[in-house]
Design a protein around this motif. Structure first.
Motif, PDB file in Angstrom:
ATOM      1  N   UNK A 258       0.771  -1.236   0.000  1.00 47.05           N
ATOM      2  CA  UNK A 258       0.000   0.000   0.000  1.00 47.05           C
ATOM      3  C   UNK A 258       0.806   1.292   0.000  1.00 47.05           C
ATOM      4  N   UNK A 259       2.092   1.213  -0.320  1.00 49.82           N
ATOM      5  CA  UNK A 259       2.882   2.443  -0.423  1.00 49.82           C
ATOM      6  C   UNK A 259       2.639   3.033  -1.812  1.00 49.82           C
TER       7      UNK A 259
ATOM      8  N   UNK B 133       5.359  -3.289   8.974  1.00 51.06           N
ATOM      9  CA  UNK B 133       6.713  -3.834   8.870  1.00 51.06           C
ATOM     10  C   UNK B 133       7.099  -4.109   7.417  1.00 51.06           C
ATOM     11  N   UNK B 134       6.221  -4.720   6.640  1.00 53.24           N
ATOM     12  CA  UNK B 134       6.546  -5.032   5.243  1.00 53.24           C
ATOM     13  C   UNK B 134       6.723  -3.755   4.421  1.00 53.24           C
ATOM     14  N   UNK B 135       5.880  -2.773   4.653  1.00 58.99           N
ATOM     15  CA  UNK B 135       5.996  -1.503   3.928  1.00 58.99           C
ATOM     16  C   UNK B 135       7.259  -0.766   4.352  1.00 58.99           C
ATOM     17  N   UNK B 136       7.560  -0.784   5.638  1.00 58.73           N
ATOM     18  CA  UNK B 136       8.763  -0.118   6.128  1.00 58.73           C
ATOM     19  C   UNK B 136      10.015  -0.786   5.559  1.00 58.73           C
ATOM     20  N   UNK B 137      10.016  -2.108   5.503  1.00 57.28           N
ATOM     21  CA  UNK B 137      11.139  -2.836   4.901  1.00 57.28           C
ATOM     22  C   UNK B 137      11.300  -2.444   3.434  1.00 57.28           C
ATOM     23  N   UNK B 138      10.188  -2.320   2.735  1.00 62.63           N
ATOM     24  CA  UNK B 138      10.219  -1.912   1.324  1.00 62.63           C
ATOM     25  C   UNK B 138      10.779  -0.509   1.186  1.00 62.63           C
ATOM     26  N   UNK B 139      10.333   0.396   2.026  1.00 68.18           N
ATOM     27  CA  UNK B 139      10.795   1.782   1.972  1.00 68.18           C
ATOM     28  C   UNK B 139      12.295   1.866   2.268  1.00 68.18           C
ATOM     29  N   UNK B 140      12.752   1.177   3.308  1.00 63.36           N
ATOM     30  CA  UNK B 140      14.176   1.202   3.656  1.00 63.36           C
ATOM     31  C   UNK B 140      15.015   0.595   2.529  1.00 63.36           C
TER      32      UNK B 140
END
Length: 157
Positions: free
Chosen positions: A34-35, A124-131
């Motif tokens: 959803x990013x 967590x999954x979106x944050x991992x993707x962003x990082x």
């Protein structure tokens, strides 16, 4: 202006394909988590501005514009704290992008307040993707800046 050499991504066997596959995986993950692609482009643009990578600044600006972002917002990315163009989620992504890009600027490169604010807006999954996306933008920046890659602009633009 002239580049020092071709991009290492074009010289090292299979590197370009691997980096393109990584980019596709990141955008697929962003869609799944959803990013908005606009948010990724803003984060990548900010990292590229900090690193002085004109090729990626041009690329991410064009991509963000194609994804529906406005000229006003793109022109304001470098001063995102001083504008009202960005929502809290975008601000969290921009702050994280700056921290991950400027690892040597402070004792605690990615302080808890920046990380926790990003974690408040991204699971967590979106944050991992962003990082991972920010890290990938920084990789491209380092390849382009060290070899002085030049933006090619066609006549009439």
């Amino acid at each position: 202006m002239k580049s020092r050499m071709d991009s290492p991504a074009l010289i090292v066997p299979d590197m370009s394909q691997a980096l393109q596959a990584l980019g596709k995986a990141l955008f697929a993950s962003a869609k799944k988590t959803g990013i908005p692609s606009r948010t990724l482009f803003l984060a990548y643009l900010r990292a590229s501005q900090i690193n002085g990578d004109s090729v990626c600044v041009e690329l991410h600006s064009r991509n963000a514009f194609a994804a529906g972002d406005s000229t006003e917002r793109l022109l304001a990315v470098s001063a995102w704290r001083e504008t009202e163009y960005f929502d809290d989620t975008e601000r969290a992504a921009l702050a994280l992008s700056e921290a991950v890009t400027r690892l040597n600027d402070r004792v605690d490169p990615v302080p808890d307040d920046i990380f926790n604010e990003a974690a408040r807006h991204f699971d967590v999954a979106a944050l991992a993707t962003l990082i991972a996306g920010i890290a990938t933008a920084n990789l491209w920046n380092r390849l382009n800046v060290s070899t002085r890659q030049v933006v090619t602009v066609s006549a009439g633009k």
